[in-house]
Every structure is written in C-alpha cells, then in structure tokens.
Design a protein around this motif. Structure first.
Motif, PDB file in Angstrom:
ATOM      1  N   LEU A  35       6.387 -14.788  18.707  1.00 50.46           N
ATOM      2  CA  LEU A  35       6.316 -14.103  20.002  1.00 50.46           C
ATOM      3  C   LEU A  35       5.378 -12.899  20.007  1.00 50.46           C
ATOM      4  O   LEU A  35       4.725 -12.626  21.008  1.00 50.46           O
ATOM      5  N   ALA A  36       5.328 -12.182  18.896  1.00 47.59           N
ATOM      6  CA  ALA A  36       4.592 -10.911  18.896  1.00 47.59           C
ATOM      7  C   ALA A  36       3.431 -10.873  17.902  1.00 47.59           C
ATOM      8  O   ALA A  36       2.626  -9.950  17.954  1.00 47.59           O
ATOM      9  N   GLY A  37       3.365 -11.832  17.007  1.00 50.06           N
ATOM     10  CA  GLY A  37       2.276 -11.848  16.042  1.00 50.06           C
ATOM     11  C   GLY A  37       2.464 -10.913  14.867  1.00 50.06           C
ATOM     12  O   GLY A  37       1.528 -10.675  14.109  1.00 50.06           O
ATOM     13  N   PHE A  38       3.650 -10.376  14.704  1.00 52.41           N
ATOM     14  CA  PHE A  38       3.988  -9.552  13.549  1.00 52.41           C
ATOM     15  C   PHE A  38       5.482  -9.654  13.308  1.00 52.41           C
ATOM     16  O   PHE A  38       6.233 -10.075  14.178  1.00 52.41           O
ATOM     17  N   CYS A  39       5.892  -9.264  12.084  1.00 46.61           N
ATOM     18  CA  CYS A  39       7.307  -9.309  11.743  1.00 46.61           C
ATOM     19  C   CYS A  39       7.659  -8.135  10.839  1.00 46.61           C
ATOM     20  O   CYS A  39       6.827  -7.260  10.596  1.00 46.61           O
ATOM     21  N   ARG A  40       8.859  -8.123  10.349  1.00 47.49           N
ATOM     22  CA  ARG A  40       9.290  -7.051   9.446  1.00 47.49           C
ATOM     23  C   ARG A  40       8.420  -6.982   8.202  1.00 47.49           C
ATOM     24  O   ARG A  40       8.110  -5.896   7.714  1.00 47.49           O
ATOM     25  N   ASN A  41       8.016  -8.143   7.680  1.00 50.93           N
ATOM     26  CA  ASN A  41       7.151  -8.152   6.498  1.00 50.93           C
ATOM     27  C   ASN A  41       5.800  -7.521   6.810  1.00 50.93           C
ATOM     28  O   ASN A  41       5.238  -6.804   5.987  1.00 50.93           O
ATOM     29  N   THR A  48       2.947   0.144   3.384  1.00 50.23           N
ATOM     30  CA  THR A  48       2.313   0.290   2.074  1.00 50.23           C
ATOM     31  C   THR A  48       0.850   0.695   2.221  1.00 50.23           C
ATOM     32  O   THR A  48       0.363   1.579   1.502  1.00 50.23           O
ATOM     33  N   ALA A  49       0.141   0.068   3.154  1.00 50.59           N
ATOM     34  CA  ALA A  49      -1.273   0.386   3.374  1.00 50.59           C
ATOM     35  C   ALA A  49      -1.442   1.828   3.864  1.00 50.59           C
ATOM     36  O   ALA A  49      -2.357   2.533   3.428  1.00 50.59           O
ATOM     37  N   ALA A  50      -0.572   2.261   4.768  1.00 50.62           N
ATOM     38  CA  ALA A  50      -0.644   3.639   5.270  1.00 50.62           C
ATOM     39  C   ALA A  50      -0.388   4.634   4.150  1.00 50.62           C
ATOM     40  O   ALA A  50      -1.064   5.670   4.055  1.00 50.62           O
ATOM     41  N   ALA A  51       0.568   4.317   3.289  1.00 49.44           N
ATOM     42  CA  ALA A  51       0.842   5.197   2.143  1.00 49.44           C
ATOM     43  C   ALA A  51      -0.395   5.303   1.258  1.00 49.44           C
ATOM     44  O   ALA A  51      -0.786   6.409   0.850  1.00 49.44           O
ATOM     45  N   ASP A  53      -3.493   4.874   2.128  1.00 44.83           N
ATOM     46  CA  ASP A  53      -4.501   5.654   2.851  1.00 44.83           C
ATOM     47  C   ASP A  53      -4.252   7.154   2.728  1.00 44.83           C
ATOM     48  O   ASP A  53      -5.191   7.946   2.764  1.00 44.83           O
ATOM     49  N   LEU A  54      -2.986   7.526   2.592  1.00 44.41           N
ATOM     50  CA  LEU A  54      -2.623   8.938   2.477  1.00 44.41           C
ATOM     51  C   LEU A  54      -2.523   9.402   1.021  1.00 44.41           C
ATOM     52  O   LEU A  54      -2.104  10.527   0.744  1.00 44.41           O
ATOM     53  N   GLY A  55      -2.876   8.516   0.103  1.00 42.36           N
ATOM     54  CA  GLY A  55      -2.871   8.880  -1.305  1.00 42.36           C
ATOM     55  C   GLY A  55      -1.515   8.785  -1.970  1.00 42.36           C
ATOM     56  O   GLY A  55      -1.324   9.299  -3.070  1.00 42.36           O
ATOM     57  N   ALA A  56      -0.571   8.108  -1.333  1.00 44.90           N
ATOM     58  CA  ALA A  56       0.770   7.945  -1.895  1.00 44.90           C
ATOM     59  C   ALA A  56       0.903   6.545  -2.482  1.00 44.90           C
ATOM     60  O   ALA A  56       0.260   5.607  -2.021  1.00 44.90           O
ATOM     61  N   ASP A  57       1.740   6.417  -3.482  1.00 41.88           N
ATOM     62  CA  ASP A  57       1.986   5.130  -4.110  1.00 41.88           C
ATOM     63  C   ASP A  57       3.366   4.646  -3.697  1.00 41.88           C
ATOM     64  O   ASP A  57       4.377   5.125  -4.208  1.00 41.88           O
ATOM     65  N   VAL A  58       3.404   3.719  -2.741  1.00 41.03           N
ATOM     66  CA  VAL A  58       4.654   3.120  -2.283  1.00 41.03           C
ATOM     67  C   VAL A  58       4.577   1.634  -2.606  1.00 41.03           C
ATOM     68  O   VAL A  58       3.672   0.935  -2.152  1.00 41.03           O
ATOM     69  N   SER A  59       5.495   1.160  -3.416  1.00 41.15           N
ATOM     70  CA  SER A  59       5.485  -0.250  -3.812  1.00 41.15           C
ATOM     71  C   SER A  59       5.851  -1.140  -2.626  1.00 41.15           C
ATOM     72  O   SER A  59       6.466  -0.696  -1.647  1.00 41.15           O
ATOM     73  N   ASP A  60       5.484  -2.407  -2.757  1.00 45.62           N
ATOM     74  CA  ASP A  60       5.851  -3.383  -1.726  1.00 45.62           C
ATOM     75  C   ASP A  60       7.367  -3.444  -1.571  1.00 45.62           C
ATOM     76  O   ASP A  60       7.879  -3.510  -0.451  1.00 45.62           O
ATOM     77  N   ASP A  61       8.093  -3.411  -2.691  1.00 44.23           N
ATOM     78  CA  ASP A  61       9.555  -3.464  -2.637  1.00 44.23           C
ATOM     79  C   ASP A  61      10.137  -2.252  -1.916  1.00 44.23           C
ATOM     80  O   ASP A  61      11.065  -2.381  -1.118  1.00 44.23           O
ATOM     81  N   ALA A  62       9.583  -1.072  -2.196  1.00 40.94           N
ATOM     82  CA  ALA A  62      10.077   0.148  -1.539  1.00 40.94           C
ATOM     83  C   ALA A  62       9.776   0.112  -0.047  1.00 40.94           C
ATOM     84  O   ALA A  62      10.611   0.525   0.773  1.00 40.94           O
ATOM     85  N   ALA A  63       8.604  -0.386   0.323  1.00 33.83           N
ATOM     86  CA  ALA A  63       8.255  -0.480   1.738  1.00 33.83           C
ATOM     87  C   ALA A  63       9.170  -1.477   2.456  1.00 33.83           C
ATOM     88  O   ALA A  63       9.648  -1.211   3.561  1.00 33.83           O
ATOM     89  N   ARG A  64       9.428  -2.606   1.823  1.00 36.77           N
ATOM     90  CA  ARG A  64      10.339  -3.588   2.429  1.00 36.77           C
ATOM     91  C   ARG A  64      11.739  -3.005   2.589  1.00 36.77           C
ATOM     92  O   ARG A  64      12.392  -3.212   3.608  1.00 36.77           O
ATOM     93  N   GLU A  65      12.195  -2.273   1.589  1.00 37.24           N
ATOM     94  CA  GLU A  65      13.524  -1.675   1.688  1.00 37.24           C
ATOM     95  C   GLU A  65      13.579  -0.670   2.835  1.00 37.24           C
ATOM     96  O   GLU A  65      14.586  -0.577   3.539  1.00 37.24           O
TER      97      GLU A  65
END
Length: 98
Positions: A35-41, A48-51, A53-65
């Motif tokens: 319906l919207a072309g995006f989801c929770r994933n 993760t990408a925004a982190a 870009d800001l110089g932070a290290d956020v893992s995929d698992d942490a972002a999903r959580e």
C-alpha cells in the motif's frame, strides 16, 4: 521555522509513527509495502543510514529493535503471519522491473 524546530518536529513525528505502528501489530509488513511502498524493515534501514550520516554506529539489529519495539526475531515469532497468495502477487507486481 528554524532548522532546530524542524528537527524536533521530525523527531516527534517519527516517535508517533513508531508508537502507531507498535499499536497496529496486526498490520503486516507486506501490507505496508503493497500500500505504501515501505515497511518497518525499511524504517529500520533508514534509521541505520541516518545514524551513519550523523557519524553514529547503530547496528541493523539495534535499529530493528527501535522500530519494532523488541528484538526482530521475537516480533516475527509473535506477530508475523504468512503472506496470502494475493499479497504475494501484489508484492511481485509492484517490484520494479529490471
């Protein structure tokens, strides 16, 4: 509107979106994609990408959580259902053609 206020508003809207999605665990990711072309994933990947870009290290698992409000494996076990044939067909139809 200055950038600081815009950033605070954007953050508040994201928090509200995550809270809304958390309250609608019945809405499956495939439904959001169809319906919207995006989801929770997608949201977690954007997080993760925004982190990065800001110089932070956020893992995929942490972002999903953060997006799911719990470990992804737990959410899948508790709330994810199999896609119906119609949902799967709509998903395939919407995929960009190479």
């Amino acid at each position: 509107m200055n950038q600081q206020l815009r950033d605070r508003l954007d953050a508040a809207v994201l928090q509200r979106l995550l809270k809304h999605l958390d309250s609608r665990k019945d809405v499956q990711n495939i439904e959001l994609m169809n319906l919207a072309g995006f989801c929770r994933n997608c949201l977690s990947k954007w997080y993760t990408a925004a982190a990065k870009d800001l110089g932070a290290d956020v893992s995929d698992d942490a972002a999903r959580e953060r997006v799911y409000g719990m470990p992804y494996a737990d959410w899948k076990r508790l709330y994810q259902t199999d896609a119906t044939p119609a949902q799967a067909a709509a998903f395939e139809q919407a995929k960009p053609k190479d």
